[in-house]
Design a protein around this motif. Structure first.
Motif, PDB file in Angstrom:
ATOM      1  N   ALA A  57       0.820  -1.215   0.000  1.00  0.00           N
ATOM      2  CA  ALA A  57       0.000   0.000   0.000  1.00  0.00           C
ATOM      3  C   ALA A  57       0.852   1.262   0.000  1.00  0.00           C
ATOM      4  N   ASP A  60       1.168   1.488  -3.865  1.00  0.00           N
ATOM      5  CA  ASP A  60      -0.044   1.406  -4.671  1.00  0.00           C
ATOM      6  C   ASP A  60      -1.217   2.061  -3.923  1.00  0.00           C
ATOM      7  N   LYS A  61      -1.735   3.128  -4.492  1.00  0.00           N
ATOM      8  CA  LYS A  61      -2.811   3.884  -3.847  1.00  0.00           C
ATOM      9  C   LYS A  61      -4.130   3.110  -3.813  1.00  0.00           C
ATOM     10  N   LYS A  62      -4.371   2.251  -4.812  1.00  0.00           N
ATOM     11  CA  LYS A  62      -5.599   1.459  -4.817  1.00  0.00           C
ATOM     12  C   LYS A  62      -5.630   0.517  -3.608  1.00  0.00           C
ATOM     13  N   VAL A  63      -4.513  -0.135  -3.376  1.00  0.00           N
ATOM     14  CA  VAL A  63      -4.419  -1.049  -2.235  1.00  0.00           C
ATOM     15  C   VAL A  63      -4.573  -0.260  -0.931  1.00  0.00           C
ATOM     16  N   ASN A  65      -6.267   2.508  -0.453  1.00  0.00           N
ATOM     17  CA  ASN A  65      -7.674   2.873  -0.266  1.00  0.00           C
ATOM     18  C   ASN A  65      -8.515   1.683   0.204  1.00  0.00           C
ATOM     19  N   ILE A  66      -8.250   0.526  -0.342  1.00  0.00           N
ATOM     20  CA  ILE A  66      -9.003  -0.660   0.066  1.00  0.00           C
ATOM     21  C   ILE A  66      -8.712  -1.003   1.520  1.00  0.00           C
ATOM     22  N   LYS A  68      -7.746   1.049   3.852  1.00  0.00           N
ATOM     23  CA  LYS A  68      -8.381   2.061   4.683  1.00  0.00           C
ATOM     24  C   LYS A  68      -9.884   1.806   4.828  1.00  0.00           C
ATOM     25  N   THR A  69     -10.503   1.352   3.748  1.00  0.00           N
ATOM     26  CA  THR A  69     -11.927   1.048   3.784  1.00  0.00           C
ATOM     27  C   THR A  69     -12.270  -0.017   4.821  1.00  0.00           C
TER      28      THR A  69
END
Length: 73
Positions: A57, A60-63, A65-66, A68-69
């Motif tokens: 993470a 990779d910003k996508k990872v 964000n996931i 954090k969700t």
């Protein structure tokens, strides 16, 4: 004679019940210990996976964000 037969039957039944209870308890404890060890091993690997995802993470910003969700970061 009849009294001695009753005593022998009662003693035998008592011994069998105590033996069965001991065997059953020992079997249950063994199963519980095996399940506990298996659960601990699974949790240990899960922690390693979360650590690896946190490291990923950072790049990779996508990872990120996931994670954090789901409250993992």
């Amino acid at each position: 004679n009849f009294l001695w037969m009753l005593v022998a039957i009662f003693t035998t039944l008592t011994g069998v019940v105590i033996g069965f209870a001991y065997w059953d308890r020992r079997t249950i404890i063994r199963k519980a210990r095996d399940e506990a060890v298996e659960t601990i091993e699974k949790q240990g690997k899960l922690v390693d996976v979360i650590r690896a995802l946190r490291k990923l993470a950072e790049e990779d910003k996508k990872v990120a964000n996931i994670l954090k969700t789901f409250g993992l970061l």
